[in-house]
Design a protein around this motif. Structure first.
Motif, PDB file in Angstrom:
ATOM      1  N   CYS A  93       0.804  -1.229   0.000  1.00 13.03           N
ATOM      2  CA  CYS A  93       0.000   0.000   0.000  1.00 13.03           C
ATOM      3  C   CYS A  93       0.830   1.268   0.000  1.00 13.03           C
ATOM      4  O   CYS A  93       0.372   2.321  -0.417  1.00 13.03           O
ATOM      5  N   GLY A  94       2.065   1.184   0.501  1.00 12.81           N
ATOM      6  CA  GLY A  94       2.917   2.370   0.541  1.00 12.81           C
ATOM      7  C   GLY A  94       2.596   3.316   1.685  1.00 12.81           C
ATOM      8  O   GLY A  94       3.276   4.338   1.844  1.00 12.81           O
ATOM      9  N   LYS A  95       1.586   2.985   2.497  1.00 12.96           N
ATOM     10  CA  LYS A  95       1.145   3.933   3.533  1.00 12.96           C
ATOM     11  C   LYS A  95       1.180   3.371   4.944  1.00 12.96           C
ATOM     12  O   LYS A  95       1.237   4.123   5.906  1.00 12.96           O
ATOM     13  N   CYS A  96       1.118   2.055   5.101  1.00 12.18           N
ATOM     14  CA  CYS A  96       1.012   1.497   6.456  1.00 12.18           C
ATOM     15  C   CYS A  96       2.374   1.562   7.168  1.00 12.18           C
ATOM     16  O   CYS A  96       3.391   1.911   6.567  1.00 12.18           O
ATOM     17  N   CYS A  99       5.129  -0.478   5.484  1.00 15.36           N
ATOM     18  CA  CYS A  99       5.614   0.135   4.233  1.00 15.36           C
ATOM     19  C   CYS A  99       6.505   1.332   4.540  1.00 15.36           C
ATOM     20  O   CYS A  99       7.582   1.482   3.946  1.00 15.36           O
ATOM     21  N   CYS A 107       3.454  -5.570   4.433  1.00 20.96           N
ATOM     22  CA  CYS A 107       2.319  -4.627   4.313  1.00 20.96           C
ATOM     23  C   CYS A 107       1.007  -5.260   4.786  1.00 20.96           C
ATOM     24  O   CYS A 107       0.717  -6.412   4.486  1.00 20.96           O
ATOM     25  N   SER A 108       0.221  -4.467   5.493  1.00 23.34           N
ATOM     26  CA  SER A 108      -1.046  -4.991   6.006  1.00 23.34           C
ATOM     27  C   SER A 108      -2.078  -5.181   4.890  1.00 23.34           C
ATOM     28  O   SER A 108      -3.085  -5.850   5.083  1.00 23.34           O
TER      29      SER A 108
END
Ligand code: ZN
Length: 343
Positions: A93-96, A99, A107-108
């Protein structure tokens, strides 16, 4: 676009070669006109299905692919239409928090392309721009697709997780599969001594051609752990790479030295097996599991592939429409290296 897809789980007969709308990129994504895909054993498991696997039908299989950028989503500035690229199939996701910490493989919202989302057995696929690496002219689409998942997986397992270093000994259980042929090369690249257990002289010859130092034919040596033990002055090896699982893990635990590491990224022989726990605590073993790798691992190992220091091993290429025959060949286990699809 033309694609291979299926509407229900089953054998190779559920695969259909048909028309399907090409996916369009959303912001941050890129559409790739695929020229080659490569098969992985996970493709067979996804087609057959397992309890809890939920797919949006029709499903398109395939993790590995390479081709040309054909459309750019909003905000993508570091690629242009026509660029030759290879796909990192580990989608995050690049956000969790994982990441943001650089552990995007944890990644979740992690997906493997072609496993839980539509993949590369098609003329077009859409992936996040960060999942693409520009391909130098020195490597063709087939080689890039074939190298991608297996070298990514092997590098993360042996180097990032396993910390394999120069002068160490490593036993690779299995001689000819994609991850195993990649593992042999990665281990040799860092200066390890490589032992390989294989099931036939042909497969061991392949391992030897990739630089394996000691070959053990398990059709002749049933207790190959003992052979390893004797060959290492009754010490065992520093690291065992076991991606077979059922049937081999008990012997792998015995082949490791005191304080050794057992690395596993899968289980082509089956996921469930009994182990004798006394080997784990009594020998101070570490069992290190992983699946795929990080973006950093991918860039590092593919850089070595692009330089020719690590080489994909190619078996046969089938046209996209013959994906069912390609999967049947993979299921037999007769292949020597990667089976690919030309698109
Ligand atoms: Zn994430």
């Amino acid at each position: 676009m033309k694609a291979i897809l299926f509407h229900s789980h089953g054998g190779p007969e559920v695969l259909q070669y048909t028309d399907f709308p090409a996916p369009e990129p959303t912001p941050g994504e890129v559409q790739v006109r695929l020229r080659a895909a490569a098969l992985n054993r996970a493709d067979l498991w996804v087609r057959e299905g397992w309890p809890g696997l939920k797919l949006e039908y029709p499903h398109i299989p395939g993790a590995d692919g390479a081709g040309e950028v054909s459309s750019l989503g909003e905000g993508v500035s570091d690629l242009k239409i026509g660029d030759r690229v290879v796909i990192n199939s580990s989608i995050s996701c690049g956000k969790c928090s994982h990441c943001l910490a650089g552990k995007d493989n944890l990644c979740s919202e992690w997906h493997l392309l072609g496993e839980t989302i539509r993949g590369t057995y098609a003329e077009y696929v859409v992936v996040p721009a960060v999942n693409l690496l520009p391909l130098p002219q020195s490597i063709d689409y087939e080689g890039a697709a074939a190298a991608s998942l297996v070298f990514h997986t092997a590098w993360h397992s042996l180097i990032t997780r396993g910390r394999l270093g120069e002068g160490e000994s490593v036993l690779v259980v299995g001689a000819s599969g994609g991850v195993n042929t990649a593992s042999i090369q990665v281990a040799k690249y860092v200066g390890a001594k490589v032992y390989v257990v294989g099931s036939s002289p042909e497969k061991l010859a392949l391992a030897e051609s990739l630089g394996a130092d000691e070959l053990i034919d398990r059709s002749k040596e049933e207790n190959w752990a003992k052979v390893v033990y004797l060959a290492t002055e009754r010490q065992g090896v520093d690291v065992v790479v076991d991606n077979v699982g059922a049937g081999t893990m008990p012997l792998s635990l015995r082949a490791a030295r005191k304080g050794g590491r057992i690395l596993t990224v899968g289980n082509t022989g089956g996921p469930k097996f009994e182990i004798d726990n006394r080997y784990i605590f009594g020998k101070h073993l570490s069992v290190l599991g992983s699946t795929m790798g990080t973006h950093t691992d991918y860039a590092t190992v593919m850089g070595l592939v692009f330089e020719g220091k690590l080489k994909p091993v190619l078996d046969r290429q089938f046209p996209l429409k013959e994906a069912a025959a390609a999967q049947e060949r993979l299921a037999t286990g007769q292949q020597m290296g990667k089976i690919t699809l030309g698109i």
